[in-house]
Scaffold this active site. Sequence first.
Site, PDB file in Angstrom:
ATOM      1  N   GLU A  54       5.187 -19.710   5.334  1.00 39.27           N
ATOM      2  CA  GLU A  54       5.574 -19.056   6.466  1.00 39.27           C
ATOM      3  C   GLU A  54       4.452 -18.073   7.085  1.00 39.27           C
ATOM      4  O   GLU A  54       4.202 -18.081   8.544  1.00 39.27           O
ATOM      5  CB  GLU A  54       6.807 -17.969   6.447  1.00 39.27           C
ATOM      6  N   GLN A  99      12.942 -21.603   8.163  1.00 41.16           N
ATOM      7  CA  GLN A  99      14.195 -22.372   7.855  1.00 41.16           C
ATOM      8  C   GLN A  99      15.472 -21.607   7.658  1.00 41.16           C
ATOM      9  O   GLN A  99      16.352 -21.685   7.853  1.00 41.16           O
ATOM     10  CB  GLN A  99      13.805 -23.143   6.366  1.00 41.16           C
ATOM     11  N   PHE A 100      15.315 -20.156   6.962  1.00 41.25           N
ATOM     12  CA  PHE A 100      15.907 -19.497   6.797  1.00 41.25           C
ATOM     13  C   PHE A 100      15.381 -17.833   7.127  1.00 41.25           C
ATOM     14  O   PHE A 100      14.110 -17.891   6.835  1.00 41.25           O
ATOM     15  CB  PHE A 100      16.413 -19.091   5.285  1.00 41.25           C
ATOM     16  N   ALA A 101      16.102 -17.077   8.096  1.00 44.30           N
ATOM     17  CA  ALA A 101      15.368 -15.629   8.709  1.00 44.30           C
ATOM     18  C   ALA A 101      14.764 -14.962   7.228  1.00 44.30           C
ATOM     19  O   ALA A 101      13.710 -14.161   7.384  1.00 44.30           O
ATOM     20  CB  ALA A 101      16.429 -14.837   9.163  1.00 44.30           C
ATOM     21  N   ASP A 102      15.404 -15.094   6.047  1.00 46.11           N
ATOM     22  CA  ASP A 102      15.317 -14.130   4.774  1.00 46.11           C
ATOM     23  C   ASP A 102      13.630 -14.379   4.430  1.00 46.11           C
ATOM     24  O   ASP A 102      13.039 -13.690   4.104  1.00 46.11           O
ATOM     25  CB  ASP A 102      16.051 -14.745   3.705  1.00 46.11           C
ATOM     26  N   PHE A 103      13.149 -15.797   4.699  1.00 50.66           N
ATOM     27  CA  PHE A 103      11.834 -15.939   4.388  1.00 50.66           C
ATOM     28  C   PHE A 103      10.743 -15.569   5.158  1.00 50.66           C
ATOM     29  O   PHE A 103       9.589 -15.772   5.096  1.00 50.66           O
ATOM     30  CB  PHE A 103      11.744 -17.721   4.069  1.00 50.66           C
ATOM     31  N   HIS A 117      19.892 -16.473   1.675  1.00 50.38           N
ATOM     32  CA  HIS A 117      20.039 -17.325   2.698  1.00 50.38           C
ATOM     33  C   HIS A 117      21.060 -16.687   3.542  1.00 50.38           C
ATOM     34  O   HIS A 117      21.798 -17.270   4.351  1.00 50.38           O
ATOM     35  CB  HIS A 117      20.510 -18.700   2.129  1.00 50.38           C
TER      36      HIS A 117
END
Lengths: 407, 321
Positions: B58, B80-84, B125
């Site tokens: 990222e 792909q996921f905001a978390d990352f 996620h």
Amino acid sequence: MPQVPIIMPQLGESIAEARIVRLLIAVGDTVVVDQEIIEVETNKATMGVTTLCGGTITELRGEEGEDYAVGTLLGILEASEEEIERTGSPVLGEREEETEKKFSKEEENLHFRSNDSSYEEPVLIEPSVRGLPVPAGVKGAHYISPRMRARMDELGLQAADISAIAGSGAGGRVTVEDLEKFLDYIQGWPRSSASPMRLAVADAMRRSWSRPFASVGLPIPMDKLLEYRSRQNPKPGLTLYVLRAFAIALSEEPTTAGFLIGDKVVHPRAFDLGVAVQVEDGVMVPVLRNVDQHRVSELAREYVELVNAGRERRLTPEQTSGGIATVTNFGTFGLKWGTPIPLPNETLILGLAAGIKTPKWSDEVGAFIPVTETELCLTFDHRVVDGGGAGMLLQRVGQLLQEPEKL
Amino acid sequence: MSVTYIDAIHQAQLELLREDKTVFLYGQDIGDFGGAFKATKGFKEEFGPRVLDAPISEDAMIGMAVGAAINGMRPIVEMQFADFSSVAFNQLVNQAGTHYYRTGIPIPITVRMPCGGTPGSGPFHSQMVESIYAHYPGLVVVTPATVSDAYQLLKESVQLDDPVIFCEHKFLYRWLKSASIKGDGLPLGKARLTRAGKHATVVTYSAMVHEAVRAADRLAEEGWEIEVVDLRSVKPLDIDTVLASVARTGRLLALGEGFPWGGVTAEVVSRVVAEGFHLLDAPPLRLNAKDTPIPYHPDLWAAHRPTPESIVEKLRELLNL
């Protein structure tokens, strides 16, 4: 043998709980009726829990140093049937059935009571809720939300103005809706505009009323003063003699007129006293300077000028500021007593009631003689002065008025 | 024929790619695979090299996008996921957020952040990221709650010269449907009055708008009229619309799916207290997710985030204050 409960009693109107200071008995002890067995302490006093009847202590649940709500079961004693009959004491078994029945009926309301039968706390005595103090945090009628405050400011209203409204909000507080409804309700009533003088007095009294006031009265004979005054030319006002006596008495005990600000008592700098002058739709209070240091004869002219200026409502701000206490002569209206309210910046106000001729027994003469008596009424801020101090101050004023030639 | 929230995001990107040659997409598996949530499905065929697959870094993705933006491009980056996105935190807040201030060269990148909880997604996620990015100057943070907002705000975000954190809620992707993709044309930066009321205001955003409306429906059965304000973007925060609503109702519940410490709900309460204290009839309340990692188990997850039930409960508390 029947079991008699030992319960935390209702110890006073506003007492919800008490702390056990000392257990005076132990399990197995034999007690008699009305014996003090547990010493408890509330925020007001130390008291004793007594037995309802004689018998043997079989169980003690209360522990020293712990707090218990009123109605809590602190212990159990066993008593004979005869003793219970003699004293009319409640017995645990009966109560248990009674309360259980009651609970099953009210089960829906008691949502905090679990139906889980795996552990059932023995319900023996229902805690009393009589006389519980208002729980901390409840807003009550005195809570005014920022929104309510803003609306009141918009309308120029003070908290005292809405005292007539019974609040429908949480904890009984007055809501904006309640206020609007009330305003609609009084919409059609006859009304008039309050004069600036009325509003000024209202504002001063409202500010002042934030303090805990108390009033005391002392009847004093006026004959010597009246007789002495009648011989003067010109005759000074009766109120002036009272002002002078009041100032002398205060100068002897300056803290009495002190101001409580935080943890300090602020003493008067000078004994400048106000005199209340009734005017149309209000009161003016001109201030006489250093009354303790000048004799009545010296003060008389200034006094007359100030009172006249007050009546004509042409007092300057300087002439009405800096007073430490006020004298008001409501006796001119024929009133026998009153509880006047001190000005917001003063701790004391002394009222002079009407002189009334009454028969008094005289040991010297051996007969009833006519005495003109009047009531000196003192209202004081109870944070600063107590009843005793106020009483002594009045006694001193009364005493000084018995020697008018010295004033 | 109804349109879903993910359809709206797909459509907005399609139009952006067609209308503006400087727009390109960059993200993990967004090419042939069409993206983890199929938001870029079919784009590879039509736009070829303008739909780029990224390595699993990222940090590198945002760094490359910032570089492209400096050179006049308008990249859309799909996390792909905001978390990352936390892996790219430095590039986002230190590079993208400060670049215009430092150099006078704008960074028109849009970072699509699939955020928020769905049952069984667990701690990595499900998270909400709007609060952390809104904290930093230089970033615009958008949080659409409706199909038309997902479409319109994404288009506006890409056209904006500032870097935009576009928080799209995963729960809404296929759950939320609308008859039309066209909305009311309310611009980015303006909050929307989703539901009118007079007894209390719920200020919220993203998926919680729908939970708030459901809670308001339940309370309406008892005669309570709850106003719901959808912030649409948490930064800029449309405090005027919020204050106007609190002026009508006197009571505020700030609702969010993020963690409770600080964040958007705290900011809303703080602004209302500071600027509209005289409007308040009760202490403003907040309702957020719990202050724990987000649980996997659907039951625990449901207990972790605000639900219509917990919102109703909180509103009752507010109405009784």
